[in-house]
Design a protein around this motif. Structure first.
Motif, short mmCIF file in Angstrom:
data_model
loop_
_atom_site.label_atom_id
_atom_site.label_comp_id
_atom_site.label_asym_id
_atom_site.label_seq_id
_atom_site.Cartn_x
_atom_site.Cartn_y
_atom_site.Cartn_z
N ASP A 155 0.86 -1.18 0.00
CA ASP A 155 0.00 0.00 0.00
C ASP A 155 0.90 1.24 0.00
OD1 ASP A 155 -1.75 2.06 0.32
OD2 ASP A 155 -2.70 1.30 2.14
N ASN A 156 1.15 1.79 -1.16
CA ASN A 156 1.96 3.00 -1.32
C ASN A 156 1.10 4.22 -1.60
OD1 ASN A 156 4.36 1.51 -1.01
ND2 ASN A 156 4.47 1.05 -3.20
N SER A 157 -0.18 4.13 -1.27
CA SER A 157 -1.12 5.16 -1.70
C SER A 157 -0.79 6.53 -1.12
CB SER A 157 -2.55 4.77 -1.33
OG SER A 157 -2.68 4.52 0.06
N ARG A 158 -0.41 6.58 0.14
CA ARG A 158 -0.20 7.89 0.76
C ARG A 158 0.97 8.63 0.13
NH1 ARG A 158 -0.20 7.75 7.13
NH2 ARG A 158 -0.46 9.99 6.79
N ILE A 159 2.08 7.93 -0.12
CA ILE A 159 3.23 8.62 -0.69
C ILE A 159 3.00 8.93 -2.18
CG2 ILE A 159 4.59 6.58 -1.31
CD1 ILE A 159 7.03 8.22 -0.16
#
Length: 632
Positions: free
Chosen positions: A610-614
């Motif tokens: 889950d790399n969504s925030r960056i």
């Protein structure tokens, strides 16, 4: 609620062009669509855009004191202005208006800088004293209202409610501060101690500046500081009653308005508590609104509807879906600086919904920070107890390596995600709490930077100012220090920035009763067991509200106003994710390793991580760079 801007010459009294001040105000018209004004004198110019809330016709700005001795432009609300007015009238003050702006002028002339201690409200204002030829800039205790400043090449200080007001000045340089990029990648916003542009500052919360024409620019001075150093003594029932008293006072004082008023209602503890107390104090049904999502796991509208029915509110709800991200450029423009709290989109939407019916809306913001409502605070309190039991060498040399070996399991049930806990226990408290709050840790940020950019930031790490805030806190425990950092670092930089820009973008005044300074000061002195108990934060608040709200609202797992950005970036926005690395704006800066950025996107889209925030951070940074005209 308004927008302010101005120019002041330190060390001289050169003329100020009123058209320049007017242009700075014109770009803030969204903050004040109901009126405008500019006043200039040798060495000073003040400008104002007005959103009329109280004394609709009688308080135009810039406003002069009754004797002509001072002029003010003011953004905010003073909730105790009527009590202050009566006190000042007893001392001989005379008033021509029925609003709070003239009260600030009279308070300054009566008490000087000490007037700030008497103001209960949210505010940023600029007051020019014609007798001493000095400019007084001030910001409220928690930084609800913003104030940007810049020293320009002609020797003047320009200031404005938003960065776009300064950008309208032709002498403002548009050079990025590389340390601000490091800060932004860590936190998802540019904290108040920094600005995206070199030479631009933000007046810190609870500070003022007193500037003179015949002296060099004075540094900001602190006029208020929250303290966790004391502890209340008393029975839980008595503390509960006192907390409820402070909450009632805070809510009712913020229900004063000469325009339609309502509330944001998410269905969580905080907004539901505010609505409950509003309903208790109001003869008419409270107007409420909520925003949901097209992803069921992130949607809380059913809980909001239940609370609305419980209190008989006039309620409206809408949903946000991924196709609304076509307005991402507009969203970026609201903030000027890069801002990656993905809940900004639904916050903006709920403000738009509220503005259809009301001009003022109360929110539940601030309670999590003040009363230990975040999961990270509860975990941190438990970790601190473990740290007190285990010697530092054991934690560092046993738990640290174990945490490094433990697999990262975002997909696993929460009790099995021990990696973060083990690593946190191996570190000192400040490092661990900073890591729990950061979007991207120092190792992850470093892996994204180009070699040249890594050299430019040198040994600076974004966590350093945050950890220093914790270490210097007037506090008695680790939980105290964590909450202090949340209230003084995270809250003004993220939460209050989000609410101010999204509400002001649509001409809506948002008020935060649970950030009343008397309420927060009371909460800061509560024993820890009254804040965190049985794995639950906000313990005393929930106990106090049981007379109003059902347990399944008070004690359900905290959901938060979380946008389902991870799902969207794997689905309808996957193309946006893949396009980040190739973005012309980001590529021109030379700040990032494009291969590493591409890898982030593919890992996320495949579902491996889950790399969504960056990814969302990089996307919002790209759009902000385009708007600001920054190329590196």
């Amino acid at each position: 609620m308004c927008g302010i801007a101005g120019i002041f010459h330190c060390g001289t009294a050169k003329p100020v062009d009123p058209l320049r001040v007017e242009r700075m105000c014109d770009v803030l018209a969204h903050r004040g669509p109901d009126g405008s004004g500019v006043w200039t004198a040798p060495g000073v110019g003040l400008g104002h855009r007005r959103l009329s809330i109280i004394d609709l016709a009688g308080s135009p700005q810039p406003m002069h004191a009754a004797d002509g001795g001072a002029v003010i432009v003011f953004n905010g609300e003073i909730y105790n202005y009527r009590e202050l007015r009566r006190e000042l009238e007893r001392d001989g003050a005379q008033f021509r208006t029925d609003g709070d702006t003239e009260v600030i002028l009279a308070a300054w002339q009566r008490w000087g800088v000490d007037c700030l201690e008497r103001l209960n409200g949210m505010f940023a204002f600029a007051l020019y004293d014609c007798r001493t030829r000095s400019l007084f800039l001030a910001r409220d205790r928690f930084g609800v209202k913003p104030l940007f400043m810049a020293h320009l090449s002609d020797g003047s200080l320009a200031f404005a409610s938003e960065l776009k007001g300064l950008l309208a000045h032709p002498l403002l340089r548009r050079e990025a501060d590389p340390l601000a990029i490091e800060d932004y990648l860590a936190w998802g916003y540019v904290p108040d101690h920094r600005s995206i542009l070199k030479g631009v500052e933000k007046l810190p919360a609870g500070h003022f500046r007193l500037l003179r024409h015949d002296a060099p620019p004075a540094a900001p001075q602190r006029w208020w500081q929250l303290s966790f150093a004391e502890r209340h003594r008393g029975k839980p029932r008595d503390l509960e009653a006192e907390l409820l008293h402070h909450m009632r006072e805070a809510v009712t004082s913020r229900m004063v308005a000469d325009v339609p008023l309502g509330a944001f209602l998410s269905g969580g503890v905080d907004s539901s508590s505010v609505v409950a107390l509003m309903a208790e104090a109001s003869r008419e049904p409270v107007r409420t609104c909520s925003i949901g999502f097209d992803v069921a796991s992130a949607d809380e509208t059913s809980h909001a509807a239940r609370v609305a029915e419980l209190f008989g509110t006039s309620h409206e709800a809408r949903r946000v879906s991924a196709d609304q991200f076509g307005q991402i450029d507009t969203l970026a423009a609201l903030f000027d600086e890069p801002f990656a709290d993905a809940s900004a989109l639904p916050t903006w939407r709920v403000c738009q919904l509220a503005r259809e019916k009301v001009t003022v809306a109360l929110s539940g913001d601030g309670a999590d920070e003040a009363m230990a409502g975040y999961r990270r605070q509860v975990f941190f309190a438990h970790e601190e107890r473990v740290r007190a039991l285990l010697p530092a060498p054991l934690r560092r040399h046993v738990l640290g390596p174990l945490g490094q070996l433990y697999p990262k399991a975002d997909w696993a049930p929460r009790p099995l995600r021990a990696k973060a806990t083990l690593l946190a226990l191996a570190e000192d408290a400040e490092h661990a709490y900073a890591r729990s709050l950061a979007v991207a840790g120092p190792e992850r940020r470093a892996a994204l930077y180009s070699r040249d950019f890594a050299r430019r930031i040198g040994g600076y790490r974004a966590e350093q100012p945050f950890m220093e805030t914790m270490r210097s806190a007037p506090a008695r425990s680790g939980l105290d220090r964590a909450q202090y950092a949340d209230l003084t670092f995270w809250l003004p930089g993220d939460i209050l920035t989000k609410v101010d820009r999204t509400s002001m973008a649509v001409g809506l005044e948002a008020r935060e009763p649970l950030l009343d300074h008397r309420l927060v000061s009371f909460a800061a002195a509560l024993p820890e067991r009254m804040r965190v108990q049985g794995g639950q934060g906000k313990y005393l608040l929930k106990q106090a509200m049981r007379r109003y709200l059902p347990d399944d609202i008070l004690f359900r797992p905290k959901q938060g106003f979380v946008t389902p950005i991870a799902d969207w970036l794997r689905g309808p926005l996957a193309g946006q994710a893949r396009g980040i690395a190739a973005s012309a704006a980001l590529a021109r800066t030379g700040w990032f390793d494009t291969i590493a950025v591409s890898r982030l996107a593919e890992q996320h889209i495949s579902g491996r991580f889950d790399n969504s925030r960056i990814l969302w951070q990089l996307l919002m940074l790209d759009r902000s760079l385009v708007r600001l005209g920054i190329t590196g």
